[in-house]
Enzyme design. Structure first.
Site, PDB file in Angstrom:
ATOM      1  N   ASP A 189      -7.058  10.040  -5.897  1.00 37.96           N
ATOM      2  CA  ASP A 189      -7.369   8.938  -6.762  1.00 37.96           C
ATOM      3  C   ASP A 189      -6.431   9.042  -7.931  1.00 37.96           C
ATOM      4  OD1 ASP A 189      -9.481   8.517  -5.432  1.00 37.96           O
ATOM      5  OD2 ASP A 189     -10.962   9.706  -6.539  1.00 37.96           O
TER       6      ASP A 189
ATOM      7  N   HIS B  46      -8.813  14.419  -2.339  1.00 38.91           N
ATOM      8  CA  HIS B  46      -9.259  13.246  -2.896  1.00 38.91           C
ATOM      9  C   HIS B  46      -9.079  12.966  -4.108  1.00 38.91           C
ATOM     10  CE1 HIS B  46     -10.439  11.521   1.197  1.00 38.91           C
ATOM     11  NE2 HIS B  46     -10.945  12.664   1.385  1.00 38.91           N
TER      12      HIS B  46
ATOM     13  N   ASP C 134       0.924  -1.178   0.018  1.00 42.54           N
ATOM     14  CA  ASP C 134      -0.008   0.018  -0.031  1.00 42.54           C
ATOM     15  C   ASP C 134       0.935   1.219  -0.093  1.00 42.54           C
ATOM     16  OD1 ASP C 134       0.868   0.411   2.742  1.00 42.54           O
ATOM     17  OD2 ASP C 134      -1.252   0.296   3.430  1.00 42.54           O
TER      18      ASP C 134
ATOM     19  N   ASN D 164      -4.138  12.770   0.853  1.00 43.73           N
ATOM     20  CA  ASN D 164      -5.642  13.007   0.671  1.00 43.73           C
ATOM     21  C   ASN D 164      -6.047  14.463   1.290  1.00 43.73           C
ATOM     22  OD1 ASN D 164      -6.649  11.270  -1.175  1.00 43.73           O
ATOM     23  ND2 ASN D 164      -7.083   9.871   0.582  1.00 43.73           N
TER      24      ASN D 164
ATOM     25  N   GLU E  26      -6.180   2.152  -0.225  1.00 47.25           N
ATOM     26  CA  GLU E  26      -4.925   2.281  -1.104  1.00 47.25           C
ATOM     27  C   GLU E  26      -3.818   0.972  -1.121  1.00 47.25           C
ATOM     28  OE1 GLU E  26      -3.865   3.568   3.170  1.00 47.25           O
ATOM     29  OE2 GLU E  26      -5.548   3.477   1.939  1.00 47.25           O
TER      30      GLU E  26
END
Length: 359
Positions: A242, A238, A225, A233, A268
Site C-alpha cells: 500500500d 501488503h 502499473d 506484496n 496496482e
C-alpha cells in the site's frame, strides 16, 4: 396543515435535487377534523380508500404509482417505515413510506403526538446504475429521510409563526448539502491513494468523447502499473505494498500537468487522461514518468529498508468513433506488450504509425 402551510414547495426542491419526488399523504378522517380544508390538499382515491396529498408532483403520475403498488389502508396507517419496488410496463420506481406524527407544543418541551400520515418519496429506478453508487445513494437517502422526519414534526407542531421553522429549514438544508458534497467527493476518490477512482475516470472519458465528436479535440490515455507488484506484496507484506501505491500516486501527481487526470483503475494499475494531448506529447510525458519513478526509493518502516520500483506504460490516442472503453482497451493492450517485452518501458497502441517505437 392546521396553520395552512404546504410542505410541498419545501420538500420538492430538496428531493428533486436527489432525483426523487415526494408527497405528504393524509387520511380522510384527519382532514375532516380540520375546520377548513387547506386548498393545497389534493383529494385522491387509491384502491377504494380516500386520502389527501400535499405535493408538487404530478397527481396523475402519483396515482399511477400508488395504484400499481397495491397500497391498502393498513399501509397508510402503518407505524413502521416501508419501501417497495413498483413496476408498470417498462418503468420501475422505488417507493418509500415514512410514517410521521403530530406534535404537542408545551411550555417547556415538545412531545410526540399521534401518527397523522405518511411521507412518500419515490424515484424512477428504470435506468439506475447497478454499481457502488447505489449504496452511497441509500446512505444519502437515509440522511434525507431522517432530516425530513424532524422537519415535518416541527412544521406540524408550529402554531405561533414561521420564523423558527425557517431557521431550522435553512440549517438542515446546509447540512444536507454538506453531506451530499462529502458523499459525492468520496464516491469519486480512491480511499487508499486519494487520487480519483475508476468511476470518476469513466465519467471524464464520456465528456472527452463528446468534446471529440463536437470539436475533434484530441486527447490521449496512459495506462500504467507497477512491475512485479505481487512479489513486493509477497516479500514485504501488503502494508508495504500500500505504501508503494501511495508513493507512486504522489510521484505521478508531481510530474503531471494541471489539466491531466490521474485515476486508480484497479489494483496496482493507474490511468492518466491527457486532454488536448497528441501521441508525441503523450510519449514524452510517459517516458518522463517512467524515469522519475525508477529513481524513487520508497521507505517502508515495517521492514526497515527502502523499496525501488519500475513501471510499464501503454499509450493510446483518441480516434474517430472511439468510446472511452475503446481507448482504454487499446492503451491496456499496449501496456500488456510493454510487460511482454521486458517491463520498465513505454509502448504505444497498435495501428499507430509509430507503434514500433521503443523508449
Amino acid at each position: 396543515v392546521e396553520v395552512g402551510l404546504s410542505m410541498g414547495p419545501i420538500l420538492e426542491p430538496l428531493t428533486r435535487e436527489m432525483g426523487m419526488l415526494s408527497a405528504l399523504l393524509f387520511p380522510q378522517q384527519l382532514v375532516d377534523s380540520i375546520p377548513e380544508r387547506p386548498p393545497f390538499l389534493v383529494p385522491m382515491r387509491i384502491n377504494g380508500d380516500d386520502v389527501y396529498l400535499d405535493t408538487c408532483a404530478s397527481s396523475s403520475e402519483l396515482a399511477s404509482i400508488l395504484g400499481t403498488a397495491n397500497l391498502t389502508q393498513a399501509d397508510f396507517q402503518s407505524s413502521q417505515p416501508q419501501w417497495r419496488r413498483v413496476a408498470s410496463g417498462e418503468r420501475e420506481w422505488l417507493l418509500f413510506l415514512l410514517p410521521f406524527r403530530g406534535a404537542v407544543i408545551g411550555q417547556s418541551d415538545q412531545q410526540t403526538g399521534a401518527q397523522v400520515g405518511q411521507l412518500l418519496i419515490w424515484r424512477d429506478y428504470s435506468d439506475a446504475a447497478k454499481d457502488q453508487a447505489r449504496c452511497r445513494q441509500k446512505i444519502l437517502l437515509l440522511a434525507l429521510l431522517l432530516w425530513l422526519g424532524m422537519a415535518i414534526l416541527v412544521y406540524y407542531g408550529l402554531k405561533r409563526g414561521t420564523s423558527f421553522l425557517q431557521s431550522r429549514v435553512d440549517a438542515q438544508t446546509r447540512e444536507i448539502r454538506t453531506l451530499a458534497d462529502s458523499l459525492q467527493e468520496q464516491a469519486m476518490t480512491d480511499p487508499l491513494t486519494a487520487v480519483r477512482n475508476r468511476r470518476y475516470l469513466i465519467r471524464r472519458l464520456q465528456e472527452q468523447q463528446s468534446r471529440y465528436e463536437r470539436r475533434r479535440e484530441v486527447a490521449s490515455v496512459i495506462m500504467l502499473d507497477v512491475d512485479h507488484f505481487k512479489q513486493i506484496n509477497d516479500r514485504y507484506g501488503h502494508i508495504c505494498g500500500d505504501q508503494v501505491l501511495i508513493a507512486l500516486a504522489r510521484q505521478l501527481e508531481k510530474a503531471m500537468r494541471p489539466t491531466d487526470i490521474l485515476a486508480r483503475y484497479g489494483g496496482e494499475e493507474f490511468c492518466i487522461l491527457l486532454p488536448m494531448t497528441d501521441l508525441d506529447e503523450a510519449k514524452v510525458l510517459a517516458e518522463r514518468l517512467r524515469q522519475q519513478v525508477a529513481k524513487l526509493a520508497i521507505a517502508c518502516p515495517k521492514v526497515g529498508e527502502r523499496i525501488q520500483i519500475t513501471i510499464s506504460l501503454g499509450i493510446a490516442t483518441w480516434r474517430s468513433g472511439d468510446s472511452g472503453q475503446d481507448i482504454i482497451r487499446r492503451a491496456d493492450e499496449a501496456l500488456y506488450r510493454a510487460k511482454q517485452k521486458g517491463r520498465d518501458r513505454v509502448e504505444i497502441e497498435s495501428g499507430s504509425p509509430r507503434s514500433s517505437s521503443e523508449f
